[in-house]
Scaffold this active site. Structure first.
Site, PDB file in Angstrom:
ATOM      1  N   ARG A   1       5.336  10.972  -2.486  1.00 30.88           N
ATOM      2  CA  ARG A   1       5.457  10.654  -1.239  1.00 30.88           C
ATOM      3  C   ARG A   1       6.253  10.893  -0.324  1.00 30.88           C
ATOM      4  NH1 ARG A   1       4.870   4.277   1.180  1.00 30.88           N
ATOM      5  NH2 ARG A   1       4.182   5.152   3.346  1.00 30.88           N
TER       6      ARG A   1
ATOM      7  N   HIS B   1      12.618  -2.987   1.996  1.00 29.76           N
ATOM      8  CA  HIS B   1      12.169  -1.511   2.151  1.00 29.76           C
ATOM      9  C   HIS B   1      13.190  -0.738   1.785  1.00 29.76           C
ATOM     10  CE1 HIS B   1       9.289  -3.487   4.883  1.00 29.76           C
ATOM     11  NE2 HIS B   1      10.236  -4.298   5.200  1.00 29.76           N
ATOM     12  N   LEU B   2      12.419   0.422   1.126  1.00 34.54           N
ATOM     13  CA  LEU B   2      13.070   1.648   0.654  1.00 34.54           C
ATOM     14  C   LEU B   2      14.067   2.334   1.678  1.00 34.54           C
ATOM     15  CD1 LEU B   2      10.567   2.790  -1.671  1.00 34.54           C
ATOM     16  CD2 LEU B   2      12.767   2.360  -2.591  1.00 34.54           C
ATOM     17  N   SER B   3      13.144   2.494   2.779  1.00 37.64           N
ATOM     18  CA  SER B   3      13.584   3.444   4.052  1.00 37.64           C
ATOM     19  C   SER B   3      14.331   2.445   5.007  1.00 37.64           C
ATOM     20  CB  SER B   3      12.522   4.080   4.632  1.00 37.64           C
ATOM     21  OG  SER B   3      11.683   3.088   5.066  1.00 37.64           O
TER      22      SER B   3
ATOM     23  N   TYR C   1      11.420   8.463   1.293  1.00 36.63           N
ATOM     24  CA  TYR C   1      11.257   7.324   0.350  1.00 36.63           C
ATOM     25  C   TYR C   1      11.899   7.595  -1.192  1.00 36.63           C
ATOM     26  CZ  TYR C   1       7.933   5.657   3.591  1.00 36.63           C
ATOM     27  OH  TYR C   1       7.287   5.033   4.606  1.00 36.63           O
TER      28      TYR C   1
ATOM     29  N   GLU D   1      12.360  -9.942   1.597  1.00 31.95           N
ATOM     30  CA  GLU D   1      11.531  -8.798   2.136  1.00 31.95           C
ATOM     31  C   GLU D   1      12.290  -7.452   1.908  1.00 31.95           C
ATOM     32  OE1 GLU D   1      10.412  -8.811   6.421  1.00 31.95           O
ATOM     33  OE2 GLU D   1      10.098  -6.706   6.166  1.00 31.95           O
TER      34      GLU D   1
ATOM     35  N   ASP E   1       1.295 -15.639   6.575  1.00 34.45           N
ATOM     36  CA  ASP E   1       0.807 -16.977   6.188  1.00 34.45           C
ATOM     37  C   ASP E   1       1.015 -17.501   4.957  1.00 34.45           C
ATOM     38  OD1 ASP E   1       0.655 -17.329   8.987  1.00 34.45           O
ATOM     39  OD2 ASP E   1      -1.519 -17.399   8.991  1.00 34.45           O
TER      40      ASP E   1
ATOM     41  N   ASN F   1       7.679  -5.916  -0.885  1.00 36.40           N
ATOM     42  CA  ASN F   1       7.668  -4.836  -0.235  1.00 36.40           C
ATOM     43  C   ASN F   1       6.341  -4.588   0.442  1.00 36.40           C
ATOM     44  OD1 ASN F   1       7.792  -2.713   1.087  1.00 36.40           O
ATOM     45  ND2 ASN F   1       8.646  -1.022  -0.293  1.00 36.40           N
TER      46      ASN F   1
ATOM     47  N   PRO G   1       0.736  -1.292   0.004  1.00 31.72           N
ATOM     48  CA  PRO G   1      -0.022   0.037  -0.114  1.00 31.72           C
ATOM     49  C   PRO G   1       0.748   1.148  -0.048  1.00 31.72           C
ATOM     50  CG  PRO G   1      -0.160  -1.212   1.990  1.00 31.72           C
ATOM     51  CD  PRO G   1       0.466  -1.968   0.933  1.00 31.72           C
ATOM     52  N   ASN G   2       0.183   2.399  -0.635  1.00 31.29           N
ATOM     53  CA  ASN G   2       0.697   3.609  -0.846  1.00 31.29           C
ATOM     54  C   ASN G   2       2.067   3.713  -1.712  1.00 31.29           C
ATOM     55  OD1 ASN G   2      -0.947   4.761   0.937  1.00 31.29           O
ATOM     56  ND2 ASN G   2      -0.162   3.724   2.671  1.00 31.29           N
TER      57      ASN G   2
ATOM     58  N   ARG H   1       7.989   0.504  13.330  1.00 30.89           N
ATOM     59  CA  ARG H   1       8.398  -0.095  12.180  1.00 30.89           C
ATOM     60  C   ARG H   1       9.553  -1.024  12.381  1.00 30.89           C
ATOM     61  NH1 ARG H   1       6.075   3.401   8.213  1.00 30.89           N
ATOM     62  NH2 ARG H   1       5.683   5.275   9.073  1.00 30.89           N
TER      63      ARG H   1
ATOM     64  N   ALA I   1       3.336  -0.779   4.801  1.00 34.47           N
ATOM     65  CA  ALA I   1       2.894  -0.882   6.219  1.00 34.47           C
ATOM     66  C   ALA I   1       2.298  -2.447   6.659  1.00 34.47           C
ATOM     67  CB  ALA I   1       1.629   0.128   6.647  1.00 34.47           C
TER      68      ALA I   1
ATOM     69  N   ARG J   1      13.392   4.388  12.132  1.00 31.02           N
ATOM     70  CA  ARG J   1      12.401   5.147  12.075  1.00 31.02           C
ATOM     71  C   ARG J   1      11.578   4.837  13.539  1.00 31.02           C
ATOM     72  NH1 ARG J   1       9.596   4.588   6.573  1.00 31.02           N
ATOM     73  NH2 ARG J   1       8.284   6.503   7.487  1.00 31.02           N
TER      74      ARG J   1
ATOM     75  N   HIS K   1       4.363  -4.762   9.399  1.00 29.75           N
ATOM     76  CA  HIS K   1       4.264  -4.802  10.722  1.00 29.75           C
ATOM     77  C   HIS K   1       3.091  -5.220  11.535  1.00 29.75           C
ATOM     78  CE1 HIS K   1       7.317  -2.136   9.454  1.00 29.75           C
ATOM     79  NE2 HIS K   1       6.528  -1.136   8.971  1.00 29.75           N
TER      80      HIS K   1
HETATM   81  C1  DQA Z   1       8.362   0.830   3.732  1.00 29.77           C
HETATM   82  C2  DQA Z   1       8.507   1.147   5.236  1.00 29.77           C
HETATM   83  C3  DQA Z   1       7.200   0.930   5.963  1.00 29.77           C
HETATM   84  O1  DQA Z   1       7.330   0.985   7.204  1.00 29.77           O
HETATM   85  C4  DQA Z   1       6.217   2.028   5.205  1.00 29.77           C
HETATM   86  O2  DQA Z   1       4.919   1.678   6.020  1.00 29.77           O
HETATM   87  C5  DQA Z   1       5.914   1.843   3.980  1.00 29.77           C
HETATM   88  C6  DQA Z   1       7.185   1.735   2.976  1.00 29.77           C
HETATM   89  C7  DQA Z   1       9.520   1.182   2.813  1.00 29.77           C
HETATM   90  O3  DQA Z   1       9.866   0.825   1.685  1.00 29.77           O
HETATM   91  O4  DQA Z   1      10.530   1.688   3.294  1.00 29.77           O
HETATM   92  O5  DQA Z   1       5.016   2.042   3.528  1.00 29.77           O
HETATM   93  O6  DQA Z   1       8.088  -0.619   3.444  1.00 29.77           O
END
Ligand code: DQA
Length: 148
Positions: A17, A99-101, A22, A97, A86, A73, A9-10, A110, A76, A106, A79
């Site tokens: 964003r 993550h950009l950040s 990011y 897995e 599952d 990725n 998501p997002n 997270r 959110a 943080r 978490h």
């Molecule tokens: C994220 C880190 C997550 O905590 C956050 O909710 C995201 C992006 C990242 O790619 O850094 O939406 O997965």
């Protein structure tokens, strides 16, 4: 070999964003870089983004039937989504897995990932390189499995 890249998501909003967190690359630019690296590595990269947990579960199931590996990725959902955890465990594919950040630098919430325990590993904080390193790692594992 097919490799699925799943964005949660997002992440469709990347580029605009929270660019300080990011970066300024759009999702399309990230996907293009992944497809190009996939060509180099000899795999067919297919990228998907969804804001819906159920859709990501269905995509993981589809990957289980069609792909050799997944770069994921979960955004959110990382978490707190036991349903995605599952699904990762159920498909039994190598899943990395990403993550950009740097999720460990943080907010407290997270730092915990419910996905990492069932993933091959987690790569966090390296922007586009998180995805590219994730793709290299997951392809190496998938080819290893194929050969064994
Ligand atoms: C994220 C880190 C997550 O905590 C956050 O909710 C995201 C992006 C990242 O790619 O850094 O939406 O997965």
């Amino acid at each position: 070999m097919l490799v699925y890249v799943l964005h949660g998501p997002n992440l469709n909003l990347l580029g605009s964003r929270e660019p300080d967190v990011y970066g300024r690359l759009t999702l399309e630019e990230i996907n293009r870089a992944l497809v190009a690296l996939g060509d180099e590595l000899g795999v067919d990269v297919r990228c998907f983004q969804s804001n819906a947990e159920a859709e990501l579960i269905d995509l993981l199931h589809e990957a289980g039937r069609k792909a050799g590996a997944v770069v994921f990725n979960p955004a959110a959902f990382t978490h707190y989504s036991y349903a995605l955890r599952d699904a990762v465990a159920a498909v039994g594919l190598p899943v990395v897995e990403v993550h950009l950040s740097n999720v460990h630098a943080r907010e407290e919430f997270r730092r915990n990932s419910v996905i990492t325990p069932v993933a091959a590993g987690q790569i966090s904080g390296l922007g586009l390189d998180s995805y590219l390193l994730g793709l290299r790692a997951v392809v190496a594992r998938a080819f290893e499995r194929e050969g064994s």
